[in-house]
Scaffold this motif. Sequence first.
Motif, PDB file in Angstrom:
ATOM      1  N   MET A   1      -9.046  -9.705  -1.180  1.00 46.01           N
ATOM      2  CA  MET A   1     -10.091 -10.512  -1.805  1.00 46.01           C
ATOM      3  C   MET A   1      -9.442 -11.772  -2.344  1.00 46.01           C
ATOM      4  SD  MET A   1     -12.751  -9.494  -4.879  1.00 46.01           S
ATOM      5  CE  MET A   1     -11.545  -9.324  -6.198  1.00 46.01           C
ATOM      6  N   GLU A   2      -9.832 -12.928  -1.783  1.00 48.06           N
ATOM      7  CA  GLU A   2      -9.282 -14.196  -2.245  1.00 48.06           C
ATOM      8  C   GLU A   2     -10.310 -14.902  -3.126  1.00 48.06           C
ATOM      9  OE1 GLU A   2      -7.085 -18.241  -0.577  1.00 48.06           O
ATOM     10  OE2 GLU A   2      -8.052 -16.832   0.825  1.00 48.06           O
ATOM     11  N   VAL A   3      -9.898 -15.180  -4.344  1.00 40.61           N
ATOM     12  CA  VAL A   3     -10.770 -15.858  -5.316  1.00 40.61           C
ATOM     13  C   VAL A   3     -10.336 -17.316  -5.391  1.00 40.61           C
ATOM     14  CG1 VAL A   3     -11.571 -15.906  -7.693  1.00 40.61           C
ATOM     15  CG2 VAL A   3     -11.039 -13.709  -6.605  1.00 40.61           C
ATOM     16  N   LEU A   4     -11.269 -18.211  -5.104  1.00 40.01           N
ATOM     17  CA  LEU A   4     -10.936 -19.628  -4.990  1.00 40.01           C
ATOM     18  C   LEU A   4     -11.334 -20.446  -6.209  1.00 40.01           C
ATOM     19  CD1 LEU A   4     -12.045 -20.160  -1.271  1.00 40.01           C
ATOM     20  CD2 LEU A   4      -9.725 -19.757  -2.139  1.00 40.01           C
ATOM     21  N   CYS A   5     -12.225 -19.937  -7.042  1.00 42.55           N
ATOM     22  CA  CYS A   5     -12.730 -20.761  -8.151  1.00 42.55           C
ATOM     23  C   CYS A   5     -11.698 -20.881  -9.272  1.00 42.55           C
ATOM     24  CB  CYS A   5     -14.038 -20.183  -8.692  1.00 42.55           C
ATOM     25  SG  CYS A   5     -13.982 -18.426  -9.132  1.00 42.55           S
ATOM     26  N   GLU A   6     -11.518 -22.101  -9.766  1.00 39.75           N
ATOM     27  CA  GLU A   6     -10.659 -22.324 -10.926  1.00 39.75           C
ATOM     28  C   GLU A   6     -11.375 -21.901 -12.195  1.00 39.75           C
ATOM     29  OE1 GLU A   6      -7.658 -23.121 -11.224  1.00 39.75           O
ATOM     30  OE2 GLU A   6      -7.013 -24.107  -9.366  1.00 39.75           O
ATOM     31  N   HIS A   7     -12.639 -22.228 -12.267  1.00 40.13           N
ATOM     32  CA  HIS A   7     -13.454 -21.858 -13.419  1.00 40.13           C
ATOM     33  C   HIS A   7     -14.616 -21.021 -12.912  1.00 40.13           C
ATOM     34  CE1 HIS A   7     -11.130 -24.695 -15.797  1.00 40.13           C
ATOM     35  NE2 HIS A   7     -11.339 -25.607 -14.853  1.00 40.13           N
ATOM     36  N   CYS A   8     -14.361 -19.727 -12.812  1.00 43.14           N
ATOM     37  CA  CYS A   8     -15.355 -18.819 -12.223  1.00 43.14           C
ATOM     38  C   CYS A   8     -16.545 -18.649 -13.159  1.00 43.14           C
ATOM     39  CB  CYS A   8     -14.726 -17.474 -11.936  1.00 43.14           C
ATOM     40  SG  CYS A   8     -13.405 -17.543 -10.699  1.00 43.14           S
ATOM     41  N   PRO A   9     -17.712 -18.373 -12.626  1.00 45.52           N
ATOM     42  CA  PRO A   9     -18.916 -18.211 -13.451  1.00 45.52           C
ATOM     43  C   PRO A   9     -18.808 -17.000 -14.365  1.00 45.52           C
ATOM     44  CG  PRO A   9     -19.340 -17.521 -11.206  1.00 45.52           C
ATOM     45  CD  PRO A   9     -17.991 -18.187 -11.198  1.00 45.52           C
ATOM     46  N   PRO A  10     -19.560 -16.989 -15.466  1.00 51.81           N
ATOM     47  CA  PRO A  10     -19.571 -15.819 -16.358  1.00 51.81           C
ATOM     48  C   PRO A  10     -19.892 -14.553 -15.563  1.00 51.81           C
ATOM     49  CG  PRO A  10     -20.779 -17.629 -17.333  1.00 51.81           C
ATOM     50  CD  PRO A  10     -20.468 -18.056 -15.927  1.00 51.81           C
TER      51      PRO A  10
ATOM     52  N   ARG B   1      -8.406 -16.967 -10.464  1.00 53.55           N
ATOM     53  CA  ARG B   1      -8.096 -17.413  -9.107  1.00 53.55           C
ATOM     54  C   ARG B   1      -6.901 -16.611  -8.581  1.00 53.55           C
ATOM     55  NH1 ARG B   1      -8.545 -22.497  -6.217  1.00 53.55           N
ATOM     56  NH2 ARG B   1      -6.832 -22.698  -4.703  1.00 53.55           N
ATOM     57  N   GLY B   2      -6.908 -16.329  -7.278  1.00 47.25           N
ATOM     58  CA  GLY B   2      -5.778 -15.619  -6.689  1.00 47.25           C
ATOM     59  C   GLY B   2      -6.216 -14.674  -5.570  1.00 47.25           C
ATOM     60  N   ILE B   3      -5.242 -13.899  -5.092  1.00 46.26           N
ATOM     61  CA  ILE B   3      -5.507 -12.951  -4.013  1.00 46.26           C
ATOM     62  C   ILE B   3      -5.240 -11.537  -4.524  1.00 46.26           C
ATOM     63  CG2 ILE B   3      -4.809 -12.176  -1.710  1.00 46.26           C
ATOM     64  CD1 ILE B   3      -4.040 -15.026  -1.067  1.00 46.26           C
ATOM     65  N   ILE B   4      -6.219 -10.666  -4.314  1.00 45.11           N
ATOM     66  CA  ILE B   4      -6.090  -9.256  -4.673  1.00 45.11           C
ATOM     67  C   ILE B   4      -6.293  -8.431  -3.400  1.00 45.11           C
ATOM     68  CG2 ILE B   4      -6.977  -7.365  -6.085  1.00 45.11           C
ATOM     69  CD1 ILE B   4      -8.128  -9.476  -7.985  1.00 45.11           C
ATOM     70  N   TRP B   5      -5.323  -7.584  -3.122  1.00 44.49           N
ATOM     71  CA  TRP B   5      -5.444  -6.688  -1.975  1.00 44.49           C
ATOM     72  C   TRP B   5      -5.962  -5.336  -2.464  1.00 44.49           C
ATOM     73  CZ3 TRP B   5      -4.304  -8.493   2.915  1.00 44.49           C
ATOM     74  CH2 TRP B   5      -3.639  -9.731   2.981  1.00 44.49           C
ATOM     75  N   LEU B   6      -6.974  -4.823  -1.760  1.00 42.20           N
ATOM     76  CA  LEU B   6      -7.569  -3.536  -2.127  1.00 42.20           C
ATOM     77  C   LEU B   6      -7.608  -2.617  -0.910  1.00 42.20           C
ATOM     78  CD1 LEU B   6      -9.789  -5.968  -3.326  1.00 42.20           C
ATOM     79  CD2 LEU B   6     -10.176  -4.024  -4.834  1.00 42.20           C
ATOM     80  N   ASP B   7      -7.474  -1.333  -1.139  1.00 42.87           N
ATOM     81  CA  ASP B   7      -7.573  -0.354  -0.039  1.00 42.87           C
ATOM     82  C   ASP B   7      -7.980   1.000  -0.617  1.00 42.87           C
ATOM     83  OD1 ASP B   7      -7.496   0.674   2.489  1.00 42.87           O
ATOM     84  OD2 ASP B   7      -5.322   0.581   2.733  1.00 42.87           O
TER      85      ASP B   7
END
Length: 532
Positions: free
Chosen positions: A1-10, A96-102
């Motif tokens: 899961m790659e999160v791209l937002c610098e200021h993510c919504p509430p 922001r960042g990358i999280i690997w899930l399995d």
Amino acid sequence: MEVLCEHCPPGGVGISNPGFWGMNIEQGKSYNLALYLRSLEHLNLTASLTCSNGSQIVASASIQHIGLSNWTKIELQLLAQGTCRSSRLELTTLNRGIIWLDQVSLMPSDTHKGHGFRKELISMLLDLRPRFLRFPGGCFVEGELLRNAFRWKETIGPWEQRPGHFGDVWHYWTDDGLGYYEFLQLAEDLGATPIWVVNIGISHHDKVNITDIAPLVEDILDSLEFAKGSAESKWGSVRSSMGHPEPFLVKYVALGNEDCVFNFYREHYLKFHTAIREAYPDIQMISNCDGSRVQLDHPADLYDFHIYENISGVFLNKTKFDNVPRTGPKVFVSEYAAVEEKPGDGGNGSLVASLAEAAFLTGIEKNSDIVQMASYAPLFVNDNDHTWMPDAIVFNSWQQYGTPSYWMQTFFRESSGALIHPITINSSYSQQLAASAITWQDSKISFLRVKIVNFGPVAVNLTISVSGLEASVNSARSVVTVLTSSNPFDGNSFSQPKKVAPVMSELPNAAEEMQALLAPYSLTSFDLALEV
């Protein structure tokens, strides 16, 4: 899961999964979440259970770690603060960042004996008092293609290490969390004898050449060592490591499913039969070939018989086993049901379908010297995926009900081990009737049970006359139970789960000779209490 937002919504951003058609989350209950995570950044993840429409968060927990550079198993418990019948699991973050899930798993904490099954569904099974459990299925064992057949070794060990497979017959992916070990465990929890149906190198559309069959034979011998071997044996030690050091009581193995239609079945069968007989002489083996018409040309302890016909066809099969040979292998009716020939004919779980099946079972009961076991099929269906109809028990994420065929089977739950009595019907309506009689015993008293199916549209008056009893009839403790409805095509539903269900009442006129009125389209059980 790659999160791209610098200021993510509430509330964050992330992913969600509703399970199968939404998960039932109930206030005050806890749910076990397990997942594997890997992330090079600081991990700040929220696991939530929310209503699928986003209107309510019913449970939430935070997962915070620094630098999970290696895959790490995370386990936590979510306590529901509300109830939502159609929930989803959300995994969200503000970072922001990358999280690997399995291998993400969410299971209720409170299951039957802690083994993963819904208590209310197992309760319905226990109410039938099953004496055996046939698994992992019929066509599911074979697959349309061998590459999609059930492979037991890939269904044991830690859940997250099981590869899963595509069940191409019924068109769904299974993670095999319900695997060989869990089936054996379920049989034990039910107090039922396991019947292990194995693939002998045959699918619906391809096969293993007989010259290459040896590894598959060895694989089945390994499966029996897993179930029956000592905790010190190679495969018995695997079972022991999973939490069951004592062997499972496997007594039956069915070699294939509906495979006798192939001319190469016998050659495959004999390879497995010979090897199993040598290694496990106590195992009883079940052939796919129907021995009711022609004597089998290969050794077997039992032969498998399946019947899926329209309601009239099933009713007429009440005499199916009256004249089959009494020598040789016994009969295992492993799949029976009245199925619809055209929409609305009652094959979709109706009263009249259950009556046809009841008539068929009275014939099995009277021929229990040759018919050793019988089971309705299929047992369960999720209401969101009626790939096969009818079924005995219908469920969704939070409800369940028994079809009339389920309730019909409760009339026969005392039959195992009972004493069969001869019964004769003298009536101008005899062609629409079917009956059987047994003596059975509860913890304190014996009963003579006379079951009569009225498969016709008119009520029938009968005189029930019993002779040869070595006990008197106690009318105060005798009862009559009736399964009927105003319309023969009535069935049950979530809104009316017992529209067609047994009704028990007292039987004050119980005697060795008594008058009885059979309602149109009905199954009636007279339980005459016997006192010495």
